[in-house]
Design a protein around this motif. Structure first.
Motif, short mmCIF file in Angstrom:
data_model
loop_
_atom_site.label_atom_id
_atom_site.label_comp_id
_atom_site.label_asym_id
_atom_site.label_seq_id
_atom_site.Cartn_x
_atom_site.Cartn_y
_atom_site.Cartn_z
N UNK A 220 0.81 -1.21 0.00
CA UNK A 220 0.00 0.00 0.00
C UNK A 220 0.85 1.26 0.00
N UNK A 221 1.66 1.42 -1.02
CA UNK A 221 2.44 2.65 -1.17
C UNK A 221 2.82 2.77 -2.63
N UNK A 222 3.19 3.97 -3.04
CA UNK A 222 3.60 4.15 -4.44
C UNK A 222 5.00 3.58 -4.67
N UNK A 223 5.69 3.24 -3.58
CA UNK A 223 6.98 2.57 -3.74
C UNK A 223 6.80 1.12 -4.13
N UNK A 224 5.75 0.50 -3.62
CA UNK A 224 5.60 -0.94 -3.83
C UNK A 224 4.42 -1.33 -4.71
N UNK A 225 3.46 -0.45 -4.87
CA UNK A 225 2.44 -0.66 -5.90
C UNK A 225 3.02 0.03 -7.13
N UNK A 226 3.36 -0.74 -8.12
CA UNK A 226 4.11 -0.17 -9.23
C UNK A 226 3.20 0.42 -10.29
N UNK A 227 3.24 1.73 -10.40
CA UNK A 227 2.63 2.39 -11.56
C UNK A 227 3.79 2.71 -12.51
N UNK A 228 3.49 2.82 -13.80
CA UNK A 228 4.58 3.12 -14.73
C UNK A 228 5.22 4.46 -14.39
N UNK A 229 6.53 4.52 -14.52
CA UNK A 229 7.25 5.79 -14.39
C UNK A 229 7.77 6.15 -15.78
N UNK A 230 8.36 7.31 -15.90
CA UNK A 230 8.80 7.77 -17.23
C UNK A 230 9.65 6.72 -17.94
N UNK A 231 10.53 6.07 -17.20
CA UNK A 231 11.43 5.10 -17.84
C UNK A 231 10.69 3.89 -18.40
N UNK A 232 9.45 3.67 -17.94
CA UNK A 232 8.67 2.52 -18.42
C UNK A 232 7.90 2.85 -19.70
N UNK A 233 7.83 4.12 -20.02
CA UNK A 233 6.90 4.53 -21.08
C UNK A 233 7.65 5.01 -22.32
N UNK A 234 7.31 4.42 -23.44
CA UNK A 234 7.98 4.79 -24.69
C UNK A 234 7.27 5.99 -25.32
N UNK A 235 7.68 6.32 -26.52
CA UNK A 235 6.93 7.31 -27.29
C UNK A 235 5.56 6.73 -27.58
N UNK A 236 4.53 7.45 -27.18
CA UNK A 236 3.16 7.01 -27.45
C UNK A 236 2.60 7.92 -28.53
N UNK A 237 2.01 7.31 -29.52
CA UNK A 237 1.43 8.11 -30.61
C UNK A 237 -0.07 7.87 -30.69
N UNK A 238 -0.88 8.80 -30.17
CA UNK A 238 -2.32 8.67 -30.35
C UNK A 238 -2.76 9.42 -31.61
N UNK A 239 -3.66 8.81 -32.35
CA UNK A 239 -4.22 9.45 -33.54
C UNK A 239 -5.74 9.45 -33.43
N UNK A 240 -6.33 10.46 -34.03
CA UNK A 240 -7.79 10.51 -34.05
C UNK A 240 -8.27 10.39 -35.49
N UNK A 241 -9.25 9.52 -35.69
CA UNK A 241 -9.91 9.45 -36.99
C UNK A 241 -11.04 10.47 -36.96
N UNK A 242 -11.05 11.36 -37.93
CA UNK A 242 -12.10 12.40 -37.96
C UNK A 242 -13.46 11.73 -38.06
N UNK A 243 -14.34 12.11 -37.19
CA UNK A 243 -15.68 11.51 -37.21
C UNK A 243 -16.72 12.61 -37.08
N UNK A 244 -17.75 12.56 -37.89
CA UNK A 244 -18.86 13.50 -37.75
C UNK A 244 -20.03 12.69 -37.22
N UNK A 245 -20.48 13.00 -36.04
CA UNK A 245 -21.61 12.27 -35.47
C UNK A 245 -22.67 13.26 -35.02
N UNK A 246 -23.72 13.43 -35.81
CA UNK A 246 -24.73 14.42 -35.46
C UNK A 246 -25.68 13.93 -34.37
N UNK A 247 -25.56 12.67 -33.97
CA UNK A 247 -26.56 12.08 -33.08
C UNK A 247 -26.19 12.13 -31.60
N UNK A 248 -24.90 12.08 -31.31
CA UNK A 248 -24.50 11.93 -29.90
C UNK A 248 -24.84 13.15 -29.05
#
Ligand code: MOS
Length: 746
Positions: free
Chosen positions: A675-703
């Motif tokens: 029960x601590x951030x030392x022992x419950x491992x969340x990713x730190x910077x060294x764990x994370x690579x370049x992440x590339x998110x992309x969005x597909x253009x969407x037109x949704x008149x209903x939502x």
């Protein structure tokens, strides 16, 4: 309302956060940082056993400790009348009233609260309270309880029965030429926002003000009002900034009423901040799941049968029931005529699980998308091709058309950006020196939720506008995006609009959950700003002194804060001109957004495709994610910068789910050992690579009028499967329980 607005559109633009400067300079006051005179501090005492009851609780030494003002336990605490939960319009997580008796249901359960002049004095005195227990052996694992698994009382994911069947699963399996049947396990996980839960409670007579780290100000208000038996108008809940939440602040947990009880007991404002350890025991967690997926398919890869069954844990009955709805996405994700789902729960002494970023979809898409990868190998079919062959052209669950769907485009765009074509499908075939390289993919999905919401827009005489709704800024960009929407609806520069949130004195807003804030609050903001625009233009059109006197609405255009005549260039004025001429200090308009889900003709969901590349040390079993690409169809994007940040955050959290995150409970004592951030491992910077998110253009008149589908949660879905599938591709070893730690690969 027919006025043409030709603003220099800011919606969609990657604008900086309006609260960015406040946050990085420390000027933003979070719920634990509200400056207050004469404040006292509360410290919570947690149970050291996980099941049983309190035999004796001795506060005599603690009471004499310096600075102590009061100590509340089940023996002397003033009683809360009732605990209103979500179902009754409140926000209570647990049904049980805190300190109502001496029964213990989980380790860390609050058994007392010490109030003192300083934080240190309160914390010290809390350690001086002596407790003896009647201890029972806690029930802590699904394994030992499997035979005692029970049917949930409530629905799964609000709408689904625990057991469902579409078509005939046996017949579907009989038709299958290839079958996969595997069980996947996800562990207990904790939200771990940077900002701990914190409550500052202030009474003035019978009026209560609470500064609370919450995703649901109005729910907390209702629960506190009902709990103290006072009218809702007597309770004000304020939350201007939240340092992350991910679902754990969607409910009101026990420390909130305890802070208010403490403040009333000592007749002073009281501040209560959870410790990092208490963040593991008192504010929910994602339940452990054990999911069995059975797939049947023809040789050409068409699904004939899909069964998704399993167990998750919940709390003891006295606290309530939370069912991690891991089967919800399975109903709609693929076109399969024969489908069966089944969920059971076991009651453990681990406290109450709750919503955590994409509750249901996050663990559910791990199991389903890992099983599909196994099927792709069994069929010797490309994993994307397998998914395309089972693409659901309409929602197979409701048989309604999608309001919009661009999953095929997401597969294509993601594959192209990732370089999927370079992948040699043979497991263990790709290397970089001594490292094994793997590439995996999975589908992402999350529903479009919409909740009723209200907003008010006030235009001041100088033409500036303040829009308010009692919503929340969790770090997602709500404050920024709402101001963008308002500016465009009014046709005025972004700088002249301010959006205020986080206060029950403002118009009612729903829980900031379910990735529904833009859809819900955004609709109200757009409605209110358009209404105020119409009011002011009407004032001009009825005023003989205005150049727009009697001009038809359709002949008026607004651009960059200027009101223009479409064909007569000599006519022009500003909002401020109109208000000043009539000597109006301000004009205001409200809007209540309502959504009729029962009569919705469309099925509304976001979709995406996740692609992971891993590099694995074959000697050490160490997995590094080296690249990650996600492509998402989430409707119109309100702000490319904040939306991208949401995707980055969800993918980071998904990588944590795949490789790092696991809450470990000591099975004997029921205590959490990491029960601590030392022992419950969340990713730190060294764990994370370049992440590339992309969005597909969407037109949704209903939502909704903006066409936005929400970007908070979809980004975590499918991530763990994409990583796990990449690990299989790299190593030829299929790990079916998360997280994939080195020991499981060796
Ligand atoms: Mo989210 S788990 O709906 O706060």
């Amino acid at each position: 309302m027919n006025t043409q607005v030709k603003n220099n559109i800011v919606t969609g633009k990657p604008l900086d956060r309006v609260d960015g400067r406040l946050k990085v300079t420390g000027a933003a006051h979070y719920s634990a940082e509200i400056p207050m005179q004469n404040i006292a501090y509360a410290a919570l005492i947690g149970s050291t056993i996980a099941r049983g009851s309190i035999k004796t609780i001795d506060t005599s030494v603690a009471e004499k400790s310096p600075g102590v003002l009061a100590i509340l336990t089940h023996l002397n605490a003033p009683k809360f009348v009732k605990l209103s939960t979500f179902a009754t319009g409140g926000a209570g997580a647990e049904n049980r009233i805190p300190l109502s008796d001496g029964t213990i249901y989980h380790s860390g359960q609050y058994i007392g609260v010490v109030i003192a002049d300083t934080f240190e004095q309160a914390t010290h005195a809390a350690n001086l309270v002596r407790v003896s227990y009647e201890e029972k052996s806690p029930i802590t694992d699904i394994e030992s309880q499997r035979e005692r698994a029970i049917l949930p009382k409530g629905k799964v994911g609000f709408t689904k029965e625990a057991d469902t069947m579409r078509g005939d699963i046996e017949q579907g399996l009989a038709q299958a030429e290839v079958r996969i049947e595997q069980t996947y396990i996800t562990p207990t996980e904790h939200h771990n926002p940077m900002e701990p839960h914190a409550t500052t409670a202030v009474w003035e007579g019978d009026k209560l003000t609470v500064y609370d780290a919450t995703q649901y100000t109005f729910g907390v208000r209702k629960s506190l009002a009902d709990g103290f038996g006072i009218p809702e108008e007597n309770v004000r809940v304020v939350c201007n900034f939240i340092g992350g939440a991910f679902g754990c602040k969607g409910n009101m947990w026990s420390h909130v009423p305890l802070a208010a009880l403490a403040a009333r007991s000592v007749q002073r404002p009281v501040k209560l901040v959870l410790t990092r350890q208490q963040m593991f025991t008192g504010v929910g967690h994602r339940a452990e799941t054990e999911q069995k997926i059975t797939l049947g398919a023809t040789k050409d890869g068409r699904l004939t049968a899909l069964a998704h069954k399993g167990i998750s844990h919940t709390c003891e009955e006295a606290l309530g029931e939370f069912v991690e709805p891991f089967t919800v996405a399975t109903h709609m994700l693929y076109a399969c005529p024969n489908l069966q789902t089944s969920q059971r729960i076991v009651r453990l002494n681990k406290g109450q699980p709750t919503f955590m970023r994409a509750p249901g979809e996050a663990p559910g898409t791990y199991a389903l998308e890992a099983a599909l990868d196994e099927l792709a190998y069994a069929l010797k079919l490309d994993p994307i091709e397998l998914r395309l062959r089972n693409h659901a052209d309409i929602d197979p669950d409701s048989n309604r058309p999608w309001s919009s769907k661009s999953l095929k485009e997401c597969y294509q765009l993601g594959a192209e950006k990732f370089g999927w074509a370079r992948r040699n499908p043979e497991p263990r075939s790709m290397r970089d020196g001594r490292y094994l390289i793997g590439m995996g993919m999975a589908t992402a999905t999350y529903p479009v939720y919409r909740f009723g919401a209200s907003a008010i827009a006030r235009m001041m005489q100088d033409g500036s506008v303040v829009v308010q709704s009692g919503s929340h800024e969790m770090g997602t960009g709500t404050a920024t995006v709402m101001a963008q929407l308002a500016a465009d609806a009014l046709g005025m520069p972004f700088e002249q609009v301010r959006f205020e949130l986080g206060d029950t004195k403002m118009p009612r807003a729903p829980v900031s959950g379910g990735s529904a804030t833009v859809a819900s609050v955004g609709t109200a903001v757009e409605g209110a700003t358009k209404a105020v625009r119409a009011k002011v233009l009407e004032m001009a059109r009825e005023d003989k002194r205005s150049p727009f006197y009697n001009v038809a609405e359709t002949d008026i255009a607004i651009q960059d804060g200027k009101i223009l005549h479409k064909t007569d260039a000599t006519k022009s004025e500003t909002y401020a001109d109109i208000l000043k001429r009539q000597n109006m200090p301000q004009v205001e308009a409200s809007f209540d957004a309502k959504f009729d889900e029962a009569n919705n003709k469309f099925s509304m969901h976001s979709f995406g495709a996740q692609f992971a590349e891993v590099r694995i040390d074959p000697d050490l079993g160490e997995v590094r994610v080296t690249r990650f690409v996600g492509a998402f169809g989430t409707g119109r994007i309100m702000n490319y910068k904040t939306a991208r940040s949401q995707m980055l955050g969800g993918i980071v959290m998904g990588i944590g789910m795949a490789l790092h995150e696991e809450t470990i409970t000591d099975l004997q004592t029921g205590r959490i050992v990491n029960a601590s951030l030392g022992e419950y491992h969340v990713p730190v910077n060294a764990d994370i690579p370049a992440i590339e998110p992309y969005f597909v253009e969407e037109i949704d008149p209903h939502v909704n009028p903006m066409g936005a589908k929400g970007v908070g949660e979809i980004s975590i879905t499918g991530v763990a499967a994409a990583v796990a599938n990449a690990v299989y591709h790299a190593t030829g070893k299929r790990v079916r329980d998360l997280p994939i730690t080195p020991d499981k690969l060796l």
